[in-house]
Design an enzyme around this catalytic site. Structure first.
Site, mmCIF file in Angstrom:
data_model
loop_
_atom_site.group_PDB
_atom_site.id
_atom_site.type_symbol
_atom_site.label_atom_id
_atom_site.label_comp_id
_atom_site.label_asym_id
_atom_site.label_seq_id
_atom_site.Cartn_x
_atom_site.Cartn_y
_atom_site.Cartn_z
ATOM 1 N N HIS B 74 64.077 71.723 18.675
ATOM 2 C CA HIS B 74 64.046 73.274 19.185
ATOM 3 C C HIS B 74 62.690 74.061 18.716
ATOM 4 O O HIS B 74 61.993 73.774 17.829
ATOM 5 C CB HIS B 74 65.400 74.037 18.816
ATOM 6 C CG HIS B 74 65.325 74.280 17.350
ATOM 7 N ND1 HIS B 74 65.879 73.045 16.588
ATOM 8 C CD2 HIS B 74 65.067 75.219 16.436
ATOM 9 C CE1 HIS B 74 65.622 73.766 15.060
ATOM 10 N NE2 HIS B 74 65.351 74.939 15.039
ATOM 11 N N ALA B 75 62.441 75.282 19.520
ATOM 12 C CA ALA B 75 61.378 76.023 18.946
ATOM 13 C C ALA B 75 61.784 77.536 19.302
ATOM 14 O O ALA B 75 63.107 77.626 19.587
ATOM 15 C CB ALA B 75 60.303 75.895 19.859
#
Lengths: 91, 152
Positions: B74-75
Site C-alpha cells: 500500500h502507499a
C-alpha cells in the site's frame, strides 16, 4: 496507558495493529489510548509502550519498551506479548 | 458463516481484481506492480499510486509482509486514490520479499485507501478475516473465484 503503533507510513499496518491492541485492551479492562504513526514521527511523542512489526521495530530507538510483532494478524501472539504490560498497569 | 462481517470484502473483490495461480512474477516490485495494475484497471488508483507503493517497499523495507505468506502492499493516498479498493493475487510461484520470518509470499492483497482514515473499516474487516485460523493456507490453495467467495 498510551501506546504508539509504528509502521512505514502510519497508515496501514500500524492502524491494523492499533485496532488489535485496543481490542485486547478492552478484554483486559485496560484503557488504551493510542496513535498510529510513521517511522519519521514516533520520536518525541510521549507513550508508555511502542508496538510495531518486527521489521520496523528494529529501526526504533526509544527508552520505552518496544513490542516486535512477527505476525501482525496473530491476535493470540500479540495478546501474549502485550499481557504483561496490561496486567502490570492494572495492579 | 461470516456473511455479514465480510460483505465489504466480498463486494470489493470483484472478478476484475482477483487473479489466482499467477505465474511469471519474480520480484516484489513486479508483484506490487501487478496487484496495483488491477486496481488501476478498476479505476481505483492512478499510475502514480503504483509507483508510490514500489518506492515505499524499496525505501521502508518488507514489513508489508504482515504474516507468513501474506503481503499487503500500500502507499499513502496522496490524491492518487479515487476510492477504497483491494485486489487479490494468489501466486503460483511464491516470491521472496526479503522478510526475516514471513517469506515467501503466496498471497498478495494490494490496498488503496482514499483518505487518511476512511479505510479503517476495511482494515478491520481484512484483519479479522485474514487473522482466522488457517485462512492464508486456505487462500493459497483455492482454484476458483467461487471458492474465494465461499471463504470470505
Amino acid at each position: 496507558m498510551r501506546i504508539l503503533t509504528v509502521c512505514g507510513m502510519g497508515f496501514g499496518t500500524s492502524l491494523m495493529l492499533l485496532m488489535t491492541i485496543k481490542e485486547i485492551g478492552k478484554k483486559y479492562g485496560a484503557a488504551i489510548e493510542g496513535e498510529a504513526v510513521d517511522l519519521g514521527s514516533y520520536k518525541g511523542k510521549p507513550c508508555d509502550l511502542i508496538a510495531a512489526s518486527g521489521e520496523i521495530a528494529k529501526q526504533i530507538q526509544t527508552d520505552v519498551p518496544v513490542l516486535a510483532i512477527k505476525n501482525l494478524l496473530n491476535k493470540a501472539d500479540i495478546e501474549e506479548q502485550l499481557k504483561p504490560f496490561l496486567e502490570k498497569k492494572g495492579e | 458463516m461470516n456473511t455479514t462481517k465480510n460483505s465489504t470484502l466480498r463486494k470489493m473483490l470483484t472478478r476484475k481484481v482477483v487473479r489466482l495461480g499467477v505465474e511469471g512474477l519474480k520480484t516484489p516490485q513486479e508483484v506490487i506492480a501487478y496487484g496495483g495494475s488491477l486496481l488501476e484497471q478498476a479505476g481505483k488508483v492512478n499510475r502514480q499510486y503504483i509507483t508510490d507503493m514500489i518506492s515505499a517497499y524499496e525505501s521502508l523495507g518488507p514489513y508489508i509482509v504482515m504474516a507468513p505468506g501474506l503481503a499487503m502492499p500500500h502507499a499513502r493516498p496522496g490524491g492518487n486514490v479515487a476510492e477504497n479498493g483491494i485486489s487479490f493475487l494468489q501466486l503460483k510461484t511464491p516470491v521472496a520479499f526479503q522478510h526475516s520470518f514471513n517469506d515467501p509470499v503466496k498471497i498478495v492483497i494490494t490496498l488503496a485507501g482514499a483518505s487518511d482514515d476512511g479505510h479503517i473499516d476495511l482494515l478491520q474487516d481484512l484483519s479479522s478475516f485474514l487473522g482466522g485460523e488457517g485462512v492464508i493456507e486456505q487462500l493459497s490453495q483455492i482454484t476458483s473465484y467461487e471458492e474465494l467467495m465461499k471463504i470470505i
